[in-house]
Scaffold this active site. Structure first.
Site: not given
Lengths: 571, 571
Positions: A34, A57, A120-121, A421, A452, A479, A481, A485
């Site tokens: 708004d 966003e 608000h916000h 990254g 994925d 693959n 997951g 990591e």
């Protein structure tokens, strides 16, 4: 109504978008709220401008990033507090990676602010400045309009700053100013978009010094990094290489800033993660001309550069360095221009040396017809699918590491967020890049590689793609997951697993009548067939291609990088 | 291994999660990243703790919010820079709305920080402090571990702060500290989770003063607002109402803090947006006992309260106010406890007055059998679907405004982000609430109402729901875009339109073998049939119910609010 037919007074909101259009921005990214609605009315009053209307966003911010990397500049509009904070990660990424963007935040009216209304916000504490305060940490400059008389100057300065420094800037725009009238005449004064000249004495000194070193060098090389493309000196690098015949190496972030079809392209240098012959060639050089260097861990094999800094000349967007001497405020652009001219006029007695043989490694896969599909095969084979004009976007993960093995023909633009990254970045970035390509030349293709796991963070960007009937290639590496990591820590850990999605349902969910295709590829035969299919090569619809890969299959350089990263984290 | 069998020394990472478990947190929300992986190993060493593994950080943050609103506290884990910035909007929302959460950010090791390494996930400027600096603006407290000897005290203080103030706190945890050993004995010292007592003299004075006003009042009322539930004084409010028989009104944010089946419930007060008889009753009162007031625009009909502040006593979590006199640091909890005791022992000669008739308005729809489905019908009819124990989550939009018309039976928990109002919040918040309900009592239902526009921002939270086989009701109001924005500004504007999704494909995409149902409701008959269906009433699978509504159909209070908001923005 074109710009020249403007009335003498126009609403400030219109002025904002006329200026944005002047710097070549045709698509505005963001989400309505708004406090920015009345501003958005003015997007439609400027010829040739469109409002993308992203699904959220963060994706809008990433898309502004991808758009700017193709287009040189972008604009993002969000609403106060909730909107700018959702986009703040994308803005920080643009700061880290040198990407120019004007981030406009529609804020409450000045009277609401001065009355400290509990709107608000807000945090309910009467403070309206904290979001701009937060943005100061991750932008080149911030400003908020508080007086219509200075509003145009404030805006112009922000656009110029973003454009010339290739960094994001933040504009707080209280809603009451949007429809206040300003002088349209100012639009005729062009924005200052060129860099100010260098100090002549300093530039003379550095050009002379570098030239002498070049003359003396027996085994010089060019090392091209991220900021060569971000600060738009690729053409100068090409001229320089042409004139000198020096071999050219790139870093992971510099890849695509120099044509790999060029006879003097030597390969990708990543410290200890380089091919051995590339490592040897770079580290034995007696003069490294480093252009746009950005020496982050993932860009350098965790800081494993092993050359003598006494041999290095660094060219940066806002300074240069010759061995230990820093030349503050001496911008590489002008230095490279003069050096190019000087070298063309001179005669170098440099005899080109042979290049590392590994630069041809990708050709190993040219004739493989069948077998198990691996990361190694995929990235090398991709070399043969790419063509001039393509934009190739890779996610931080197996893709950004794997793509260093891909051979790029000339005029490829590679996008990857190697320094910042942020997981999930690549999809909305590709969306933004595709918006830009559609405006420049719709026959140019945008090709995304994402895992994925990463896809799950930003998947609704595919809704934006469908909304505008954009036509990228979306390669999803399935693959099972977060493989990057798992390689760093916890290969079997449950926290590195993801929910399994039925990827073929994604375009079914979002497409709303646009034409699309789903493909699944599990073998070398299938990949070869797809890449060989003429219809597939033409970017006439959005395509999602699921590539089935082993969970722990990864590019060799990523496997090594992951081990080093784990050690650094524990140290 | 239970806590009592712990060795004398345990890794600090384990200590963190043992402490978190002690405050009743059983689910940790977040996304893995290389700077938090070794920390996450310790989640699995604590009995009864689970790692949710959300699809992205913003959703993880919103889920931590929803979980905390049910459970009193939550924990969110992200990785450095990219992770915390993606979650920062959710954290700010918890700050605005009084929700307790420990946000742990896995950061680079102390040696990386002191060497100012140019790591990924940084801006490349050697500064590692800026993300904590940014978080200072939107949290109650921040701290980073820099010495293992003080690490436990720092952590304990942060948890105590979040728990007692009901606000988020930020902990920076460098990866090298995770596996360093600390003394397990400290776990036996309970955390300080109760509020410190009030200054006795001040409390005596205020209790006496308020009591006298209560005795004198002819027409007193209770007005119950957001912080009554956030700071956990609903039971005291109920006791107070029971003892006095004063009528009780709630605000939009206070709704569900008092049973609407109670004979003294009078309705929802929203200034000029109230039902006329409620407005009259509240504003003619000669003593308003306001509990946990949070006077934001959307909570007050844009500040249109029209009562005499000379008649008001305000009870807050950290201060109280009697007419113009502020009692700093006097916490409502203890004041209300003493007042309740005092009133029970006393005899009030208050004669209960009749309540506004509009409190029964919802019954108008009880016997409607057919016709066009409208927002007005939906929200009133919902009263008959709700049952004790339900958690009802509504999105800022037609849902949060519409739900003020719904009659809540006792023991409903309503969740809505009326102050912070971040679009898309409600879905992941419902996910988090559902995690908490599953732990407390799986027969309790979690019921979400979200618009088709808002859904697009955070849709992958449904993947988290499927990953854990959670069973909420997901009502998606399909009204073709951002209706709340259209009411404020630009009803036909293209920026208020959204991409059309095939909502029935959402669970197909995410479900991965869990049982689910899709429903579409376009008429009163269909809604009635669904609500009457016994099988549908049992929360034994995840259900998505698409409700087809007219684009510009909206609750009357929202239509009015939107007009006021547009005026404020332009002023």
């Amino acid at each position: 109504m074109t710009e020249s037919q403007l009335p003498s007074q126009i609403p400030f909101g219109r002025y904002v978008f006329e200026r944005i259009k002047q710097v070549g921005v045709n698509t505005i990214f963001g989400v309505p709220g708004d406090f920015n609605l009345s501003l958005l009315d003015h997007v439609y009053t400027v010829d040739g401008l469109r409002w993308a209307g992203n699904a959220n966003e963060l994706n809008a911010g990433y898309s502004a990033d991808g758009y700017s990397r193709i287009n040189g500049m972008s604009c993002l509009v969000t609403t106060f507090g909730v909107g700018d904070l959702s986009a703040v990660n994308a803005v920080a990424g643009m700061m880290a990676e040198h990407v120019g963007c004007l981030h406009i935040v529609g804020t409450p009216s000045l009277s609401s602010i001065s009355n400290r209304l509990l709107l608000h916000h807000t945090l309910g504490n009467g403070r309206f400045d904290i979001f701009e305060e937060m943005s100061k940490h991750i932008t080149q400059k911030t400003a908020s309009i508080d007086d219509i008389r200075t509003a145009q100057a404030v805006l112009d300065d922000l656009i110029e700053t973003a454009y010339t420094t290739k960094r994001p800037v933040y504009l707080g725009l209280p809603s009451n100013f949007v429809d206040q009238l300003v002088d349209a005449e100012r639009l005729k004064t062009p924005l200052k978009l060129t860099l100010p000249p260098n100090n002549k004495l300093a530039e003379d000194e550095i050009v002379e010094g570098i030239f002498n070193k070049i003359i003396e060098a027996k085994d010089p090389i060019l090392l091209v990094d991220a900021c060569a493309s971000r600060h738009d000196v690729q053409d100068l690098v090409a001229q320089f290489a042409e004139a000198t015949k020096f071999p050219v190496y790139t870093t992971p972030m510099g890849k695509s800033a120099f044509s790999e079809d060029h006879s003097r392209f030597g390969g990708v240098y990543i410290g200890v993660l380089s091919n051995p012959d590339v490592k040897e060639a770079v580290e034995s050089s007696d003069l490294i001309l480093s252009v746009g260097g950005l020496l982050s861990d993932f860009n350098t094999g965790s800081f494993s550069y092993n050359y003598h800094t006494t041999n290095v000349i660094e060219f940066h967007s806002d300074f240069c360095k010759v061995r230990a001497a820093t030349y503050a405020d001496v911008k590489m652009k002008y230095v490279l221009e003069r050096l190019c001219r000087k070298i063309k006029d001179a005669k170098l007695d440099y005899v080109p040396k042979p290049l590392p043989e590994s630069v041809n490694d990708y050709k190993q896969v040219a004739n493989i017809k069948s077998g198990k599909l691996t990361q190694d095969y995929l990235w090398k084979k991709l070399s043969f699918f790419l063509r001039s004009g393509d934009v190739l976007v890779t996610e931080t993960g197996t893709s950004s590491f794997g793509v260093t093995q891909t051979h790029f023909p000339g005029n490829i633009t590679a996008i990857s967020q190697v320094l910042w990254g942020s997981i999930g970045y690549s999809l909305p970035s590709a969306t933004g890049a595709q918006f830009a390509l559609e405006e420049i030349d719709p026959s140019r293709r945008c090709i995304l590689f994402i895992g994925d796991g990463s896809l799950q963070l930003t998947v609704q960007s595919i809704s934006d793609i469908c909304r505008w009937n954009l036509k990228p290639y979306l390669f999803v590496l399935n693959n099972n997951g977060y493989t990057i990591e798992k390689l760093i820590h916890g290969p079997q850990a449950q926290y590195n697993m993801i929910q399994k999605w039925d990827h073929f349902k994604i375009l079914e969910l979002f497409h709303d009548k646009v034409d699309y295709e789903n493909h699944r590829v599990s073998t070398i035969e299938e990949l070869n067939a797809l890449f060989a299919d003429k219809a597939f090569n033409k970017n006439d619809k959005v395509r999602l291609i699921e590539i089935m890969l082993d969970e722990m299959d990864a590019p060799e350089n990523l496997v090594k990088q992951a081990k080093i990263s784990e050690q650094i984290n524990a140290a």
